[in-house]
Design an enzyme around this catalytic site. Structure first.
Site, PDB file in Angstrom:
ATOM      1  CE  LYS A   1      -0.086 -21.884   6.540  1.00 42.12           C
ATOM      2  NZ  LYS A   1       0.661 -20.727   5.996  1.00 42.12           N
ATOM      3  CB  THR A   2       5.476 -26.346   8.181  1.00 40.05           C
ATOM      4  OG1 THR A   2       4.607 -26.309   7.053  1.00 40.05           O
ATOM      5  CG2 THR A   2       6.119 -27.712   8.284  1.00 40.05           C
TER       6      THR A   2
ATOM      7  CG  ASP B   1       0.831 -27.516   4.174  1.00 35.19           C
ATOM      8  OD1 ASP B   1       0.131 -26.565   4.564  1.00 35.19           O
ATOM      9  OD2 ASP B   1       1.891 -27.368   3.532  1.00 35.19           O
TER      10      ASP B   1
ATOM     11  CB  THR C   1      -3.041 -20.242   1.993  1.00 35.29           C
ATOM     12  OG1 THR C   1      -3.557 -21.087   0.948  1.00 35.29           O
ATOM     13  CG2 THR C   1      -1.632 -20.693   2.346  1.00 35.29           C
TER      14      THR C   1
ATOM     15  NE  ARG D   1       8.641 -21.148   3.131  1.00 41.59           N
ATOM     16  CZ  ARG D   1       7.450 -21.739   3.158  1.00 41.59           C
ATOM     17  NH1 ARG D   1       6.527 -21.385   2.274  1.00 41.59           N
ATOM     18  NH2 ARG D   1       7.177 -22.674   4.038  1.00 41.59           N
TER      19      ARG D   1
END
Length: 357
Positions: free
Chosen positions: A77-78, A122, A171, A230
Site C-alpha cells: 500500500k505504501t 496510513d 487494514t 514484505r
C-alpha cells in the site's frame, strides 16, 4: 486488527514472519521499492485500474481522484502511494492516522500542501473523529474551517486548500465510516500474493541486493512467505546471511530450507508462536473446542497476542477454526504436525464435536 495495543504491535514486528515493518524493514524497503506501475509485481487488477485513473488525470491536467487502499500489512500500500506520486510527478507527504489526534494537526498538514501534492495517510481508520470530520470537507471542497477562540466567541475561518490527492491506507476498511469511504474516487483491495508472484518478487529483490539465488531457492522462500512480499524480502535477507556464512553465497533449495529451519519457519510459513498455538490445541485439548483465554495461558502469551497475531494466518490456512464454543483444530492441523486426531474427528468432518450431535 487492534493495533492500539502496543504490545500486540511489538509482538508482530518482532516475528520473522510478521507483516508489520520494523526499522530495518523500512530502510531496506526504500531500496527495493518499485518506482512505477510497470515495475510493481502482482495485484494485476489494481494496477490496471489505477493506471487508467492516473492516465486519465494526466490527460485532463487535473489532480488524481482520492484513492483508498485496503488490505493486510506488507502487500504494497505504501509503495503504491509513492508510485501514484511519481506517476503524477507530484511530491508526497506521508503521515498516519495515529499521528493526527486533533483537528488542528490535520489543518496544519492540509494548509501546507502544494497544488497537486499527494498526501498519504496510513492507518486512516485510526484517525480521531474531529480530524475525520474535517477531512470530509477537505476532500470534497478543498476547504477547511479553522475554529478560532472558544465558547460563544469562537469563530470559524474558512481556509481554501489547493487541489490535492489523498491516498488512504487501512487494514480495517470496515472501520471507516461510510461518509469517508464515499469520498474516495477509487477504492482498491490488496490481495495476498500467489507463490509465482512471490518468486518474481524474490528474484527482483535478490538482483537489487546482489544475491545469487536459483529458481528452486526462490520457490522455497516463496512457499514460506505467507503470501506477503514484505515477509518474502525479510526471509530472503536472513537466508542470504546463512548462505554467506554457511555456504558459498548461492541460495539453493537446500540452503533456503536449512536457513529457515534455523529461524524456525516451517514449510508452510508457521513460526514458533503459530506452532505453539496448534500444539497446545492438539496435544493439551484434543483439538478443541477450547476458549481463547485458556489457549493463551497454555501457550504463555497474552490473549490479544494469540487472537490478533497468531490466529489470522492459522484461520486463513485452514488450520484453525473460530466457533461459538471456542477454537477448534481442523484435520489439516493434525496432518501438518504429523499427529493422529481422535477417532471422533478422524471419522468425519468434526461436526459432531462442534455441535454435540
Amino acid at each position: 486488527m487492534n493495533w492500539d495495543d502496543t504490545t500486540d504491535a511489538e509482538a508482530a514486528a518482532e516475528r520473522l514472519v510478521g507483516a508489520v515493518a520494523d526499522g530495518e524493514d523500512q530502510a531496506v524497503e526504500a531500496a527495493l521499492r518499485p518506482k512505477d506501475l510497470g515495475e510493481f509485481i502482482g495485484q494485476e487488477k489494481v494496477r490496471e485500474q489505477l493506471d487508467l485513473v492516473l492516465r486519465a488525470a494526466r490527460a485532463r491536467g487535473a489532480t488524481a481522484d482520492h484513492v483508498l487502499l485496503s488490505g493486510a500489512p506488507g502487500l504494497g500500500k505504501t509503495t503504491l502511494s509513492m508510485i501514484i506520486a511519481a506517476e503524477m510527478e507530484a511530491p508526497i507527504r506521508i503521515t498516519s492516522g495515529p499521528a493526527i489526534q486533533h483537528a488542528g494537526d490535520l489543518a496544519a498538514i492540509l494548509s501546507s500542501l502544494q497544488e497537486g501534492e499527494v498526501l498519504f495517510l496510513d492507518e486512516i481508520h485510526r484517525m480521531s473523529r474531529p480530524a475525520e470530520e474535517m477531512l470530509y470537507m477537505a476532500m470534497e471542497d478543498f476547504r477547511v474551517d479553522v475554529i478560532v477562540g472558544k465558547g460563544p466567541g469562537a469563530t470559524a475561518i474558512p481556509l481554501e486548500l489547493p487541489p490535492f490527492t489523498l491516498v488512504g491506507a487501512t487494514t480495517r476498511a470496515g472501520l471507516l465510516p461510510p461518509p469517508l469511504r464515499d469520498r474516495f474516487g477509487f477504492t482498491a483491495h490488496m490481495e495476498f500474493y500467489g507463490p509465482a508472484e512471490l518468486e518474481r518478487v524474490i528474484h527482483r529483490s535478490a538482483g537489487l541486493l546482489d544475491v545469487e539465488i536459483d529458481p528452486a531457492g526462490a520457490a522455497e522462500i516463496a512457499g514460506r512467505s505467507r503470501g506477503t512480499p514484505r515477509i518474502a524480502n525479510r526471509l530472503l535477507r536472513r537466508v542470504r546471511d546463512y548462505a554467506q556464512v554457511k555456504a558459498d553465497g548461492l541460495i539453493t533449495q537446500a540452503i533456503a530450507a536449512a536457513a529457515l529451519a534455523v529461524y524456525e519457519v516451517d514449510a508452510r510459513g508457521l513460526d514458533r508462536l503459530d506452532r505453539g498455538v496448534l500444539e497446545a490445541l492438539l496435544k493439551l485439548f484434543g483439538g478443541g473446542p477450547v476458549g481463547l483465554s485458556t489457549l493463551a495461558v497454555a501457550v504463555g502469551e497474552e490473549r490479544e497476542t494469540v487472537e490478533e497475531v497468531a490466529e489470522p494466518f492459522l484461520v486463513r490456512e485452514g488450520l484453525l477454526a473460530r466457533t461459538p464454543r471456542g477454537r477448534v483444530a481442523t484435520p489439516a492441523a493434525w496432518a501438518h504436525l504429523g499427529l493422529t486426531p481422535p477417532r471422533s474427528q478422524s471419522s468425519g468432518n468434526g461436526q459432531q464435536d462442534l455441535f454435540g450431535a
